[in-house]
Design a protein around this motif. Sequence first.
Motif, short mmCIF file in Angstrom:
data_model
loop_
_atom_site.label_atom_id
_atom_site.label_comp_id
_atom_site.label_asym_id
_atom_site.label_seq_id
_atom_site.Cartn_x
_atom_site.Cartn_y
_atom_site.Cartn_z
N LEU A 240 0.77 -1.22 0.05
CA LEU A 240 -0.05 0.09 0.12
C LEU A 240 0.85 1.16 -0.05
CD1 LEU A 240 -2.74 -0.98 2.40
CD2 LEU A 240 -3.24 -0.84 0.13
N LEU A 244 -1.35 2.87 -3.25
CA LEU A 244 -2.76 3.10 -2.28
C LEU A 244 -3.86 2.60 -3.06
CD1 LEU A 244 -3.37 3.60 0.60
CD2 LEU A 244 -3.63 6.06 0.06
N LYS A 250 -6.02 -3.26 0.00
CA LYS A 250 -6.56 -2.44 1.15
C LYS A 250 -7.55 -3.06 1.89
CE LYS A 250 -7.16 1.98 0.08
NZ LYS A 250 -7.74 3.35 -0.62
N MET A 277 -2.32 7.64 3.81
CA MET A 277 -3.75 8.45 3.25
C MET A 277 -3.84 9.99 3.27
SD MET A 277 -6.56 5.35 4.31
CE MET A 277 -7.92 6.09 3.32
#
Length: 278
Positions: A240, A244, A250, A277
Motif C-alpha cells: 500500500l 494505495l 486495502k 492516506m
Amino acid sequence: MRLTEQNVKELIIETSMKKAVFVYFYMDAPECEATTVALKKAISDDNEFIALAEANVQDKVSQAIAMQLGLQSVPALIVMQQGRPAAALQGDEIVSKLDETIKEYMPSLAELLLKEALELEEKGEIAQAKAKAKAAFAEDEKNNAAKLILARLCIKDKALDEAHTLLDNPGRELSEDQDYKDLISALTLAEQAAESPEIKELERKFKEDENNAQIAVEYAVALSDAGKKAQALEILFNILKKDLSEEKIKKTFLDMLNTMSGDPLQKEYRRKLYTIMY
C-alpha cells in the motif's frame, strides 16, 4: 436475610463455602439502629460476592450461635468463610470499619475482568475475552492465573507472538505449574501448524513476485490465520505504501484490522494507514 432455625445451616455453612457471609448479631434496641441501617445499605440482597445474615439475639437460634462464638454484647459482626469465622467487629467499629471490611471480601477489578473473560470464552467470543483478560493482567501483572488465562486466549486467537511474550521466562514457580506446561505444548503445536507446507509454498511464490496482489493477499491471509498477524499486516502495508490504489490489498488489510479488537497492532497499523492516506 434473617437467620432462622430453618436456614442457619444453609447460610452459615453452605453459603459461606461460596462467598463471605456477614452475620450481624443485634437486638431491637436504639444502640443497634444505626449499625443495622448501615449494613442493610452497604450489602444488598442481590450482592453476588457477600451475603448479609441478620441474627436477632432475642431469637433462640441466634442467641445460641452468639454464645457459641463467645459474643458478650451487640451489635457484633462475624464474617464467615468456608464455614468458619474469618473476621469480627463489635460496637461502633462495625460502622467505622465496614467499608474496608467489605472491600477485603469483594473481588478486585482484575478478578472481575477475568470472570468476564472466562464467560466470554465460554460463549466462543475469543477476541473479546482476550481483551478482558489483557485488561485484568494490566491491573495485576503479578497474577499468574491472569497471565495463563491471557496466554491461553492468545493461542486460541492465534496471537502467538503475544503468547510467547507472556510465557517466556516464567520463573521457577510458574515453570512447574501443569497449566503452564500445557500452554507451552499448545503454543508449540500452534507454531508447528504455522509452518505448514502450504504457507511455505505461498512464501516461495511471494518472494518470486512480491508485486502480485493476488499472491500477496493469499500469503498474508495464510500468515494471519496461522497467528503471524504482524508479518501479514507488514506485507500488505508495504504494498500500500507503493500503491494505495490496490483495492484488494486495502480491503484485506482493513478486514484483518477489524478482527483485531484490543490488539495493539490494530491501533499501530491504522495509524500507519492514515499516515499514507492523508
